[in-house]
Scaffold this motif. Structure first.
Motif, PDB file in Angstrom:
ATOM      1  N   ALA A   6       0.959  -1.433   0.032  1.00  0.00           N
ATOM      2  CA  ALA A   6      -0.161  -0.302  -0.463  1.00  0.00           C
ATOM      3  C   ALA A   6       0.693   1.500   0.445  1.00  0.00           C
ATOM      4  O   ALA A   6       2.070   1.136   0.534  1.00  0.00           O
ATOM      5  N   ILE A   7       0.531   2.575  -1.090  1.00  0.00           N
ATOM      6  CA  ILE A   7       0.885   3.360  -0.858  1.00  0.00           C
ATOM      7  C   ILE A   7       0.705   4.528   0.519  1.00  0.00           C
ATOM      8  O   ILE A   7      -0.862   4.829   0.319  1.00  0.00           O
ATOM      9  N   THR A   8       1.440   5.399   1.137  1.00  0.00           N
ATOM     10  CA  THR A   8       0.778   5.851   2.068  1.00  0.00           C
ATOM     11  C   THR A   8       1.142   7.335   1.580  1.00  0.00           C
ATOM     12  O   THR A   8       1.426   7.961   0.269  1.00  0.00           O
ATOM     13  N   GLY A   9       0.235   8.444   1.849  1.00  0.00           N
ATOM     14  CA  GLY A   9       0.333   9.699   0.949  1.00  0.00           C
ATOM     15  C   GLY A   9      -0.874  10.659   0.382  1.00  0.00           C
ATOM     16  O   GLY A   9      -1.522   8.994   0.080  1.00  0.00           O
ATOM     17  N   ARG A  10      -0.915  11.629  -0.067  1.00  0.00           N
ATOM     18  CA  ARG A  10      -1.777  12.116  -1.022  1.00  0.00           C
ATOM     19  C   ARG A  10      -1.746  12.014  -2.568  1.00  0.00           C
ATOM     20  O   ARG A  10      -1.103  11.955  -2.864  1.00  0.00           O
ATOM     21  N   ARG A  33       2.227  12.975  -3.043  1.00  0.00           N
ATOM     22  CA  ARG A  33       3.287  13.539  -2.433  1.00  0.00           C
ATOM     23  C   ARG A  33       2.958  13.169  -0.867  1.00  0.00           C
ATOM     24  O   ARG A  33       2.171  12.419   0.081  1.00  0.00           O
ATOM     25  N   SER A  34       4.358  12.200  -0.486  1.00  0.00           N
ATOM     26  CA  SER A  34       4.627  11.579   0.994  1.00  0.00           C
ATOM     27  C   SER A  34       6.042  12.014   1.180  1.00  0.00           C
ATOM     28  O   SER A  34       6.564  12.885   0.497  1.00  0.00           O
ATOM     29  N   ASP A  35       6.550  11.572   2.026  1.00  0.00           N
ATOM     30  CA  ASP A  35       7.782  11.385   2.324  1.00  0.00           C
ATOM     31  C   ASP A  35       8.933  10.997   1.298  1.00  0.00           C
ATOM     32  O   ASP A  35      10.024  11.949   0.968  1.00  0.00           O
ATOM     33  N   ILE A  36       8.344   9.926   0.375  1.00  0.00           N
ATOM     34  CA  ILE A  36       8.946  10.012  -1.133  1.00  0.00           C
ATOM     35  C   ILE A  36       8.435  10.529  -1.837  1.00  0.00           C
ATOM     36  O   ILE A  36       7.509   9.137  -2.522  1.00  0.00           O
ATOM     37  N   PRO A  37       8.059  11.593  -1.893  1.00  0.00           N
ATOM     38  CA  PRO A  37       7.053  12.021  -4.027  1.00  0.00           C
ATOM     39  C   PRO A  37       7.726  10.613  -4.676  1.00  0.00           C
ATOM     40  O   PRO A  37       8.021  10.593  -4.788  1.00  0.00           O
ATOM     41  N   ARG A  38       6.190  10.829  -5.761  1.00  0.00           N
ATOM     42  CA  ARG A  38       6.326  10.364  -6.312  1.00  0.00           C
ATOM     43  C   ARG A  38       5.460  10.367  -7.552  1.00  0.00           C
ATOM     44  O   ARG A  38       4.146  11.249  -8.000  1.00  0.00           O
ATOM     45  N   ALA A  51       9.274  10.593 -13.191  1.00  0.00           N
ATOM     46  CA  ALA A  51       9.989  11.889 -13.013  1.00  0.00           C
ATOM     47  C   ALA A  51      10.797  11.258 -11.815  1.00  0.00           C
ATOM     48  O   ALA A  51      11.186  12.118 -10.944  1.00  0.00           O
ATOM     49  N   ARG A  52      12.132  11.222 -11.795  1.00  0.00           N
ATOM     50  CA  ARG A  52      13.234  10.606 -10.392  1.00  0.00           C
ATOM     51  C   ARG A  52      13.552  12.216 -10.216  1.00  0.00           C
ATOM     52  O   ARG A  52      14.152  12.005  -9.118  1.00  0.00           O
ATOM     53  N   ALA A  53      14.289  12.738 -11.169  1.00  0.00           N
ATOM     54  CA  ALA A  53      14.867  13.599 -10.379  1.00  0.00           C
ATOM     55  C   ALA A  53      13.730  14.727 -10.287  1.00  0.00           C
ATOM     56  O   ALA A  53      13.880  14.942  -9.103  1.00  0.00           O
ATOM     57  N   ALA A  54      12.710  14.886 -10.836  1.00  0.00           N
ATOM     58  CA  ALA A  54      11.803  16.037  -9.524  1.00  0.00           C
ATOM     59  C   ALA A  54      11.167  15.537  -8.701  1.00  0.00           C
ATOM     60  O   ALA A  54      11.347  16.059  -7.632  1.00  0.00           O
ATOM     61  N   GLU A  55      11.279  14.006  -8.645  1.00  0.00           N
ATOM     62  CA  GLU A  55      11.088  13.106  -6.558  1.00  0.00           C
ATOM     63  C   GLU A  55      12.075  13.755  -6.252  1.00  0.00           C
ATOM     64  O   GLU A  55      11.756  14.001  -5.035  1.00  0.00           O
ATOM     65  N   ARG A  56      13.118  13.638  -6.483  1.00  0.00           N
ATOM     66  CA  ARG A  56      14.352  13.653  -5.469  1.00  0.00           C
ATOM     67  C   ARG A  56      14.906  15.011  -5.125  1.00  0.00           C
ATOM     68  O   ARG A  56      15.054  15.565  -3.947  1.00  0.00           O
ATOM     69  N   ALA A  59      11.858  15.700  -2.492  1.00  0.00           N
ATOM     70  CA  ALA A  59      12.052  15.064  -1.447  1.00  0.00           C
ATOM     71  C   ALA A  59      13.362  15.121  -0.369  1.00  0.00           C
ATOM     72  O   ALA A  59      13.514  15.447   0.682  1.00  0.00           O
ATOM     73  N   ALA A  60      14.332  16.440  -1.082  1.00  0.00           N
ATOM     74  CA  ALA A  60      15.649  16.977  -0.792  1.00  0.00           C
ATOM     75  C   ALA A  60      14.867  18.139  -0.190  1.00  0.00           C
ATOM     76  O   ALA A  60      15.451  19.073   0.623  1.00  0.00           O
ATOM     77  N   GLY A  61      13.881  18.154  -0.444  1.00  0.00           N
ATOM     78  CA  GLY A  61      13.211  20.268   0.113  1.00  0.00           C
ATOM     79  C   GLY A  61      13.911  21.557  -0.909  1.00  0.00           C
ATOM     80  O   GLY A  61      13.617  22.514  -0.570  1.00  0.00           O
TER      81      GLY A  61
END
Length: 104
Positions: A6-10, A33-38, A51-56, A59-61
């Motif tokens: 299960a994926i948590t987050g909005r 949207r969670s601690d680890i955005p996807r 979009a892994r670079a965008a996710e990073r 996540a890095a703020g």
């Protein structure tokens, strides 16, 4: 059997197309949207991408502007009868921004 954790987050999804009833999209995006955005995007390259670079960046703020720029660099849209590559890139970046604001 296939088990998917299960994926948590909005969760957020948008399809941009000529008509809602039409299956073909110009751009499609799903995000969590969670601690680890996807972020996943379709119709912006040969296959659906994460979009892994965008996710990073998120996540890095680094902020939404960094994520939007990363998406612009990550996708490889084409011109075809449905849309131009420039339109798809702009819409993709706008969708990432909408996702982040809508799930705040």
């Amino acid at each position: 059997a296939v088990e998917i954790p299960a994926i948590t987050g909005r969760q957020w999804f948008r399809k941009v197309g000529t008509r809602a009833a039409q299956a073909i999209s110009k751009v499609v995006m799903a995000g969590v949207r969670s601690d680890i955005p996807r972020i996943a995007l379709g119709s912006v390259g040969p296959v659906v991408i994460r979009a892994r670079a965008a996710e990073r960046a998120l996540a890095a703020g680094q902020g939404i502007d960094a994520a939007v720029a990363a998406v612009g660099a990550e996708i490889t849209p084409i011109d075809d009868v449905r849309s131009t590559a420039e339109y798809r890139r702009t819409v993709s970046q706008n969708l990432v921004r909408q996702f982040w604001h809508a799930t705040a």
